[in-house]
Design an enzyme around this catalytic site. Structure first.
Site, mmCIF file in Angstrom:
data_model
loop_
_atom_site.group_PDB
_atom_site.id
_atom_site.type_symbol
_atom_site.label_atom_id
_atom_site.label_comp_id
_atom_site.label_asym_id
_atom_site.label_seq_id
_atom_site.Cartn_x
_atom_site.Cartn_y
_atom_site.Cartn_z
ATOM 1 N N ASP A 190 -2.199 -2.942 7.930
ATOM 2 C CA ASP A 190 -3.347 -3.660 8.695
ATOM 3 C C ASP A 190 -3.374 -5.120 8.124
ATOM 4 O O ASP A 190 -3.487 -6.105 9.005
ATOM 5 C CB ASP A 190 -4.502 -3.001 8.275
ATOM 6 C CG ASP A 190 -4.754 -1.889 9.050
ATOM 7 O OD1 ASP A 190 -4.042 -1.438 9.849
ATOM 8 O OD2 ASP A 190 -5.757 -0.965 8.908
ATOM 9 N N GLU A 249 -8.742 -4.496 14.447
ATOM 10 C CA GLU A 249 -9.653 -4.993 13.596
ATOM 11 C C GLU A 249 -9.501 -6.450 13.771
ATOM 12 O O GLU A 249 -8.644 -7.007 13.764
ATOM 13 C CB GLU A 249 -9.218 -4.557 12.077
ATOM 14 C CG GLU A 249 -9.275 -3.192 11.666
ATOM 15 C CD GLU A 249 -9.017 -2.967 10.325
ATOM 16 O OE1 GLU A 249 -8.379 -3.929 9.637
ATOM 17 O OE2 GLU A 249 -9.209 -1.770 9.858
ATOM 18 N N CYS A 255 0.867 -1.160 -0.088
ATOM 19 C CA CYS A 255 -0.142 0.022 -0.180
ATOM 20 C C CYS A 255 0.990 1.267 -0.142
ATOM 21 O O CYS A 255 0.526 2.418 -0.483
ATOM 22 C CB CYS A 255 -0.969 -0.014 1.348
ATOM 23 S SG CYS A 255 -2.121 -1.455 1.588
ATOM 24 N N CYS A 271 -5.246 -2.297 -0.581
ATOM 25 C CA CYS A 271 -5.980 -3.589 -0.882
ATOM 26 C C CYS A 271 -7.118 -3.181 -1.892
ATOM 27 O O CYS A 271 -7.904 -1.910 -1.750
ATOM 28 C CB CYS A 271 -6.418 -3.867 0.236
ATOM 29 S SG CYS A 271 -5.220 -4.652 1.385
ATOM 30 N N CYS A 292 -2.187 3.358 2.883
ATOM 31 C CA CYS A 292 -3.089 2.364 3.687
ATOM 32 C C CYS A 292 -4.330 2.782 4.584
ATOM 33 O O CYS A 292 -4.316 4.192 4.436
ATOM 34 C CB CYS A 292 -2.172 1.559 4.574
ATOM 35 S SG CYS A 292 -2.680 -0.078 5.181
ATOM 36 N N ASP A 293 -4.829 2.082 5.165
ATOM 37 C CA ASP A 293 -6.110 2.607 5.708
ATOM 38 C C ASP A 293 -6.111 3.713 6.641
ATOM 39 O O ASP A 293 -7.157 4.738 6.319
ATOM 40 C CB ASP A 293 -6.724 1.451 6.705
ATOM 41 C CG ASP A 293 -6.960 -0.015 5.739
ATOM 42 O OD1 ASP A 293 -6.594 0.127 4.438
ATOM 43 O OD2 ASP A 293 -7.866 -0.727 6.401
ATOM 44 N N SER A 313 -12.335 -5.282 9.705
ATOM 45 C CA SER A 313 -11.542 -4.661 8.559
ATOM 46 C C SER A 313 -12.739 -4.386 7.529
ATOM 47 O O SER A 313 -13.783 -4.886 7.462
ATOM 48 C CB SER A 313 -10.755 -5.595 7.890
ATOM 49 O OG SER A 313 -10.295 -5.468 6.676
#
Length: 605
Positions: free
Chosen positions: A114, A494, A82, A241, A155-156, A519
């Protein structure tokens, strides 16, 4: 003379921003864009600062005195697809910024993968990186007196982190999303695969192993050679992702808010379109400085409504709710769980995207990407196209030249034939979640689930039970995982490992409830973000095995068939567990963090 903090603390109790030059100041007949950096670079009040800046790369006196300083902050590190390419994107941005006659200063902040930490103790560090990212960018921007910021997350937690930093420093800002990963492919399964496939396959693999061990004659629903191939080919390169997981949820939402260039959220990580976007960002940040377009001008209630609309239409992650609340809180915008439910009640769920669907962000890019979806929603009157954006134009003006979705595409359903007539994210309250909780219910699993509680005090306890085959098929069960909230985790980890294992094992008789998070790749009948969390004495702390629990998206409730008197009695007998941490970053986070219904923020105000 620059004002002191003491002079301004009562007037500006939250955010300190002291530009040296008023907007509109002309220097040598030109609009001054170096409004903050001028304190250090004009005159000789800070000769040491100028000496250091010359050493760092300022080429001449003219640039020192007049060129604006643009911070280019990447959430880059090696070891995570990511984020591993973001430094190179930052270089492209810096080159474009310098061609505009500005000074570009590239720097970095930290993150956590993650997908790599999922199911392990490392996941406890994930959510708090949102705060570290915000702290880092705010620190460099304000300490170095940058005149603008271009942030490049991947990323997240990266997207809300850079957004919250922008709300704090409130200087011209643009986000460039690092982009989505390409789809993987399994020759053995003869289908496209992604990171979520790996976790669900693990559940199927373990289920098959258990069946074989009992002599059931089944060699395994997921052979080991398939697992090997999945692990090697699910993630074929750089990028976040690929489904409508949290990273793409946040990127599409922020694009709907107008804080990045059109197409940023759907341009794949390794595409020419992403590199072109990096070049265009230099033009756009200059427009923001020239027109004094500031983050808080764009972070309005209307733009947050757009973010929620986008999330509901695309089937986005439950994490989006947590982040929107924190982002709005940082920007001092009044956004609540009730707003989330109100938008969910009126916006149809349209996108056949993973995790509940079969397509990926790469597929959406190929039919027009996020701008084409925005065009549909604006034209239908479901989204506000009149909000201002970083281009200096409205959202509707930005997307006008983009194509509409093709007539024969199958990823975004027609408005008159949605997957679900209302949103998939539901806010539930009841005697388990008096302060609210967030459910992800697409309708494929039904709208109501009732089952007997099976309680676990940590996620690892549930994972161990799944690995040992102790979660039976047949009778409806509500698996309750507690002491995993912001304070209890600590870090609100998560729980994709468990939710994916359940899907992979075919445990359709199971629902999940937790004060932790899921997630964006999780799907099924799942409820998270239960408030109050168990660690502070919320009712979830006293749910017992065998209690009948009902999850209802019809009347938005999460409740157990236990009287108020009995709950009170149980709580009076309850004792808070000892904290797992007493030092370091998690202890600091645990001490500062608020509840999930307010975004799990760490701001002291």
């Amino acid at each position: 003379m620059e004002p002191s903090l003491d002079q301004n603390v009562l007037e500006k109790p939250m955010y300190i921003e002291f530009p040296s030059l008023e907007y509109g100041t002309q220097i040598d007949g030109k609009l001054a864009l170096n409004r903050w950096s001028a304190t250090m670079t004009r005159g000789h009040a800070f000769p040491g600062a100028q000496a250091m800046l010359y050493a760092a790369g300022v080429p001449n006196k003219e640039m020192m005195k007049s060129a604006p300083h643009v911070g280019i902050s990447t959430v880059w590190w090696e070891g995570n697809p990511c984020n591993m390419h973001l430094h190179d994107l930052g270089k492209a941005v810096k080159e474009a910024v310098q061609k505009q006659g500005m000074l570009g200063w590239q720097y970095n902040t930290v993150g956590v993968s993650d997908a790599i930490t999922m199911g392990g103790e490392g996941m406890r560090f994930s959510l708090q990186t949102r705060e570290i990212i915000a702290d880092s960018i705010e620190t460099v921007t304000c300490a170095q007196r940058h005149d603008a910021n271009i942030s490049i997350p991947g990323c997240d937690k990266n997207m809300p982190g850079v957004f919250m930093a922008a709300a704090r420093h409130n200087r011209p800002f643009i986000m460039i999303y690092g982009g989505t990963i390409k789809k993987g492919y399994s020759k053995l399964l003869e289908k496209g695969v992604n990171i979520s496939t790996c976790y669900e396959a693990a559940g199927a693999f373990n289920y098959g192993r258990l069946k074989a061990a009992t002599g059931a004659g089944e060699k395994g629903r997921m052979p080991e050679d398939v697992m090997d191939e999945l692990e090697q080919h699910a993630c074929p390169g750089a990028g976040a992702c690929g489904g409508m997981y949290t990273a793409n949820t946040m990127a599409t939402a922020i694009e709907a808010m107008g804080l990045c260039l059109p197409g940023s959220s759907s341009n794949p990580a390794e595409s020419p379109a992403k590199m072109r976007e990096c070049v265009k960002a230099a033009d756009a940040i200059k427009i923001c400085m020239e027109k004094n377009i500031r983050p808080r001008d764009l972070m309005t209630k209307e733009s947050f409504e757009n973010a929620l609309v986008m999330t509901m239409a695309l089937g986005g992650s439950t994490n989006g709710v947590l982040h929107f609340l924190a982002m709005a809180g940082t920007a001092e915008v009044d956004l609540t769980l009730d707003d989330v439910q109100r938008v969910s009640d009126k916006i149809p769920f349209l996108a056949d995207l993973a995790p509940s669907g079969k397509y990926m962000m790469e597929d959406l890019f190929n039919i027009g990407g996020t701008p084409s979806v925005l065009k549909l929603l604006v034209a239908a009157g479901l989204m506000n196209g009149n909000i201002p954006t970083v281009t200096g134009k409205t959202l509707a003006e930005n997307i006008k030249s983009f194509p509409s979705l093709p007539q024969d595409q199958v990823i975004i359903r027609p408005l008159d034939n949605p997957i679900k007539a209302t949103g998939h994210l539901q806010i539930l309250r009841g005697n388990i979640s008096t302060g609210g909780s967030v459910a992800k219910i697409t309708g494929k699993e039904g709208l109501v689930f009732t089952g007997k509680a099976l309680v676990f005090n940590k996620e690892f306890e549930l994972n161990a039970a799944l690995d040992a085959g102790k979660i039976p098929h047949g009778e409806n069960l509500v698996l309750v995982v507690r002491y995993e909230g912001p304070k209890g985790g600590p870090g609100m980890p998560e729980q994709l490992k468990s939710s994916a294992a359940i899907m992979g094992a075919g445990l359709t008789n199971v629902a999940l409830v937790t004060d932790g998070r899921y997630s964006g790749a999780s799907h099924g009948f799942i409820v998270g973000h239960v408030v109050p969390e168990a660690a502070v004495g919320g009712p979830i702390a006293v749910v017992q095995d065998g209690d009948l629990v009902t999850i209802s998206a019809k009347d938005n409730t999460l409740s157990m068939d236990v009287s108020d008197e009995e709950i009170k009695r149980r709580l009076e007998a309850w004792t808070a567990p000892k904290s797992l941490v007493n030092r370091g970053v998690l202890a600091k986070y645990q001490a500062l963090v608020g509840d999930a219904s307010h975004g799990a923020m760490t701001d002291l105000f």
